[in-house]
Design an enzyme around this catalytic site. Structure first.
Site, mmCIF file in Angstrom:
data_model
loop_
_atom_site.group_PDB
_atom_site.id
_atom_site.type_symbol
_atom_site.label_atom_id
_atom_site.label_comp_id
_atom_site.label_asym_id
_atom_site.label_seq_id
_atom_site.Cartn_x
_atom_site.Cartn_y
_atom_site.Cartn_z
ATOM 1 N N ASP A 142 2.406 113.278 74.281
ATOM 2 C CA ASP A 142 3.606 112.576 73.816
ATOM 3 C C ASP A 142 4.791 113.530 73.661
ATOM 4 O OD1 ASP A 142 5.355 110.701 72.824
ATOM 5 O OD2 ASP A 142 4.479 110.670 70.815
ATOM 6 N N ASP A 160 11.240 110.528 78.068
ATOM 7 C CA ASP A 160 10.128 110.249 77.160
ATOM 8 C C ASP A 160 8.879 109.755 77.888
ATOM 9 O OD1 ASP A 160 8.777 109.775 74.719
ATOM 10 O OD2 ASP A 160 9.427 107.685 74.726
#
Ligand SMILES: *[C@@H]1O[C@H](CO)[C@@H](O)[C@H](O)[C@H]1NC(C)=O
Ligand SMILES: *[C@@H]1O[C@H](CO)[C@@H](O)[C@H](O)[C@H]1NC(C)=O
Length: 412
Positions: free
Chosen positions: A104, A284
């Site tokens: 992440d 992201d």
């Protein structure tokens, strides 16, 4: 057990005895990533992505303003509930336990124990701190320990600070997260020591001298089928076999809240028409789609003629409209990254899996839900990163991109 690390250790020992100034570093180190598709839950793909954007914003706001953990905004989607995620297997302790952790870029704590339970071993050291992170409605809390972790064959961090979940929500199918975002995002996750930053995996690899450059290279390939090793994370350098041409670097944006993440400035043209003037947003891995500020999304929708499909939440076009679809041109630091018409499509092989119609044409560009000017006006998510190589350069506070052999692939 790991010949490469043993070899490095021997070299280091030799180097130290011969000349204490010489440093031998084992760099860069590449970790293959397994792709997971959770297609049981993607009817709410768009909701997931939009709520993640809200959660990221709320988190940045909380870090900046020092809002206590329990007062933070909670939005209703979890970090793992995305269509496409990438998972790495990380060994913790001695004897080691293997954990499957999500990669992440939008968070920076590393933690385990959501699925497979953590067991203290001879290498586990208690820190006396509690830890808690909220990711939308997903969250975990537990205790922070120092332990030996091995994140790729031969790549060991002797004392990495990790969270051990005593409870967690929203992480079915994975054991936790490797957070590879900026270290500031770990602020205020510990207690009682709320002002302490937790060095990330990347920080420790660099400070331990295991990698010689404080950066990460990430390569993903377009999604077509289930469970394939087609992602790769390189610590301490870039994998020049994974991109074509040269890298374009751009500084981390100064605009908040994008500046708290891997935030950059960019502008976007549909064909030759500007739909988003230069503004800040983020890159992201935890977002599946490409989200644009509502004004840019509206311009894109009217230029393409797409309609919003109620079932999937995605834009849908006809084959006649697809034939006329223009490239989406992302201008970053003076270089244009061309997202081809094909790259703007949701992979058709996965249409039915998201509740869509087999031969319909859905688009991966969607609505961020806020107007331009909020300081986080786009998210270049996984579907974007599957077309461009990315380098997250902590040392120089910049992000780099390059085209790959998949940039123009007609995979979808
Ligand atoms: C997929 O998502 C659903 C719904 O959120 C969840 O119940 C399920 O456990 C997930 N499966 C995996 C493998 O993550
Ligand atoms: C990014 O854009 C903002 C506002 O548009 C500007 O102030 C800033 O100088 C730009 N560059 C960087 C690196 O933040």
């Amino acid at each position: 057990m790991f010949p490469a690390s043993l070899f490095t250790a021997v070299l280091l020992a030799l180097a130290v005895s011969a000349n204490p100034i010489i440093q031998i570093r084992n760099s860069p180190i590449t970790l293959p990533l397994a792709r997971r598709l959770n297609l049981t839950s993607v009817h709410n793909l768009v909701r997931h992505d939009v709520n993640r954007a809200k959660a990221l914003r709320a988190r940045a706001e909380a870090v900046r303003s020092g809002v206590p953990l329990d007062k933070r905004a909670v939005v209703s989607e979890s970090v793992d509930n995305q269509a496409v995620s990438y998972v790495a297997t990380v060994a913790v302790g001695s004897p080691p336990t293997d954990f499957n952790l999500l990669i992440d870029t939008g968070s920076s704590n590393t933690w385990v124990g959501a699925g497979t339970p953590f067991t203290s071993t001879s290498t586990t050291q208690q820190t006396g701190q509690d830890v808690s992170v909220t990711y939308g409605s997903g969250e975990f809390s537990g205790t922070e320990v120092l332990d030996t972790i091995t994140i790729a064959s031969g790549l060991t961090i002797p004392a990495q600070s990790i969270g051990v979940a005593s409870q967690s929500q929203g992480f079915s199918g994975v054991d936790g997260i490797i957070g590879i975002g900026p270290v500031d995002l770990t602020l205020d996750t510990l207690s009682p020591d709320t002002t302490a930053e937790i060095p990330t995996v990347t920080d420790n690899l660099f400070s331990d001298g295991t990698i010689s450059a404080h950066e990460i290279g990430i390569s993903f390939e377009p999604t077509t089928q289930d469970s394939v090793f087609n992602g790769e994370l390189t610590w301490g350098g870039i994998d020049t076999t994974k991109f074509t041409g040269s890298l374009t670097f751009t500084p981390i944006t100064s605009t908040s809240p994008a500046s708290e993440f891997w935030g950059i400035n960019e502008s976007i043209k549909y064909g030759s028409t500007t739909i988003l003037s230069e503004t800040a947003g983020i890159v992201d891995t935890g977002t599946t789609l490409i989200l644009l500020a509502s004004n840019a999304f509206d311009s894109y929708q009217s230029a393409t003629g797409a309609v919003l499909d109620q079932t999937t939440g995605l834009l849908k076009i006809t084959s006649a409209q697809f034939a006329k679809l223009q490239p989406l041109n992302f201008n970053i630091a003076g270089t244009t990254f061309v997202l081809s018409p094909d790259a703007q499509l949701w992979p058709r092989a996965l249409n039915t899996a998201i509740g869509g119609t087999a031969n319909a044409i859905y688009l991966v560009v969607n609505n961020l839900g806020t107007l331009q000017g909020e300081g986080l006006d786009f998210i270049n998510g996984m579907t974007w990163l599957e077309r461009f190589y990315a380098v997250f350069d902590t040392a120089n506070k910049r992000v780099g991109f390059a085209t790959t052999q998949f940039t123009t692939a007609t995979t979808n």
